[in-house]
Design an enzyme around this catalytic site. Structure first.
Site, PDB file in Angstrom:
ATOM      1  N   HIS A 120      -6.796   6.100   8.940  1.00 50.77           N
ATOM      2  CA  HIS A 120      -7.372   5.248  10.102  1.00 50.77           C
ATOM      3  C   HIS A 120      -6.439   5.086  11.057  1.00 50.77           C
ATOM      4  CE1 HIS A 120     -10.917   5.049   7.722  1.00 50.77           C
ATOM      5  NE2 HIS A 120     -10.461   4.224   6.760  1.00 50.77           N
ATOM      6  N   ASP A 157     -11.525  11.014   0.785  1.00 49.24           N
ATOM      7  CA  ASP A 157     -11.731   9.403   0.748  1.00 49.24           C
ATOM      8  C   ASP A 157     -12.903   9.152   1.176  1.00 49.24           C
ATOM      9  OD1 ASP A 157      -9.447   6.878   1.266  1.00 49.24           O
ATOM     10  OD2 ASP A 157     -11.322   6.674   2.233  1.00 49.24           O
ATOM     11  N   HIS A 159     -13.986   6.901   3.119  1.00 39.35           N
ATOM     12  CA  HIS A 159     -14.268   6.551   4.240  1.00 39.35           C
ATOM     13  C   HIS A 159     -13.969   7.885   5.378  1.00 39.35           C
ATOM     14  CE1 HIS A 159     -13.159   2.788   2.092  1.00 39.35           C
ATOM     15  NE2 HIS A 159     -14.486   2.404   2.842  1.00 39.35           N
ATOM     16  N   ASP A 234     -11.869   5.737  -3.928  1.00 34.96           N
ATOM     17  CA  ASP A 234     -12.987   5.080  -3.423  1.00 34.96           C
ATOM     18  C   ASP A 234     -14.304   5.609  -3.411  1.00 34.96           C
ATOM     19  OD1 ASP A 234     -12.169   6.049  -1.486  1.00 34.96           O
ATOM     20  OD2 ASP A 234     -11.455   4.527  -0.163  1.00 34.96           O
TER      21      ASP A 234
END
Length: 299
Positions: A120, A157, A159, A234
């Site tokens: 991120h 991931d 996200h 995740d």
């Protein structure tokens, strides 16, 4: 066993009540030793990233702020925790670990970090528990030093890898793929070279069925000299911040297909652990160890 990279500084020793499960890094390393995947003292230990490396992917003023612990409160709020001396060192060592994994992968075909995947963090700074984008910095260093000419980032991931996408938005040498939950963080998505937005509750079979075509397309279009693989756990059905429903077996098969495809095609692959969120550090660390156990199958 392919080389495994670890540094004690990966654990910045947060309060156990913090939303970010920092203790998982220490426990992951312990598990890998306890289970015989690496001998005591057998980890490759990275050097902290140099500021010149970090500035290849991030604004120099932001890099300086991290290194001098003068990050603004607004930026720390985006990151999700204060950037003190331990966090700054942890972030530099995680970047160094991913770069070392990449260099060892170029030598032997496969290597895995026990941290990394801070996807991120973008050009202007950190966000979403990510201070520096380790994969982006490592890719930039390899390109700048002439070790590779093309890179594939294969990000699984849960996200979206929005920071990575933004860093390489105008760089034809790096192909970014993000396979993520459509309705998860970040709210405002970036544009990767290939985004695969998944519906809530997706289970093993449907997820795994997507991989062969995605791998084939990404490798065909990227024509990479190296693959960076973000093996975030995740997407697991028990993850506190995920929205998908993979099992341990599903994660293992995902890793097996990604690593196996790259190795079958002679592509070096560097693995990073990505995200994983649980109050149960033991279960979470063991979930992260799936990447390293699967990597051992290709040693």
């Amino acid at each position: 066993m392919p080389p495994l990279i670890h540094h004690p500084a990966f654990d910045a020793e947060f309060d156990p009540a913090h939303r970010f499960p920092m203790r998982k890094f220490t426990r992951l390393a312990e598990i890998l030793v306890e289970d015989g995947l690496v001998a005591p003292g057998g980890f490759e230990v990275p050097a902290p990233a140099l500021s010149a490396w970090l500035e290849l992917a991030h604004d120099p003023f932001y890099v300086e702020a991290v290194l001098t612990q003068s990050v603004s409160r607004e930026r720390e709020k985006l990151i999700g925790f204060p950037v003190d001396a331990r966090v700054a060192m942890r972030s530099r060592c995680a970047v160094g670990g991913t770069l070392l994994a990449a260099r060892l992968a170029l030598e032997g075909g496969l290597a895995c970090n026990t941290a990394g995947g801070s996807h991120h963090a973008g050009p202007s700074g950190g966000a979403g528990f990510s201070v520096f984008n380790d994969v982006a910095v490592a890719a930039h260093v390899l390109l700048a030093e002439g070790d590779v000419s093309r890179v594939l980032v294969f990000d699984c991931d849960v996200h979206q890898g929005d920071g990575t996408a933004r860093i390489f938005a105008e760089d034809p040498a790096v192909f970014t793929l993000s396979m993520h939950a459509e309705r998860n963080y970040p709210t405002e998505k970036a544009r990767s070279d290939l985004d695969v937005a998944l519906p809530d509750g997706l289970e093993d079979d449907a997820y795994l069925a997507l991989l062969p075509d995605l791998l084939d397309r990404a490798i065909r279009e990227a024509r990479p000299d190296i693959v960076f693989y973000n093996a975030g756990v995740d997407p697991h059905r028990d993850d506190r911040l995920g929205r998908l429903a993979l099992s341990d077996a599903g994660l293992a098969e995902r890793d097996r297909r990604v690593i196996g495809t790259c190795r079958e095609r002679g592509l070096p692959i560097a693995g990073v652990i990505g995200g994983g969120y649980s109050r149960d550090i033991e279960a979470l660390a063991r979930r992260h160890s799936i990447l390293h156990r699967v990597a051992a199958e290709f040693g």
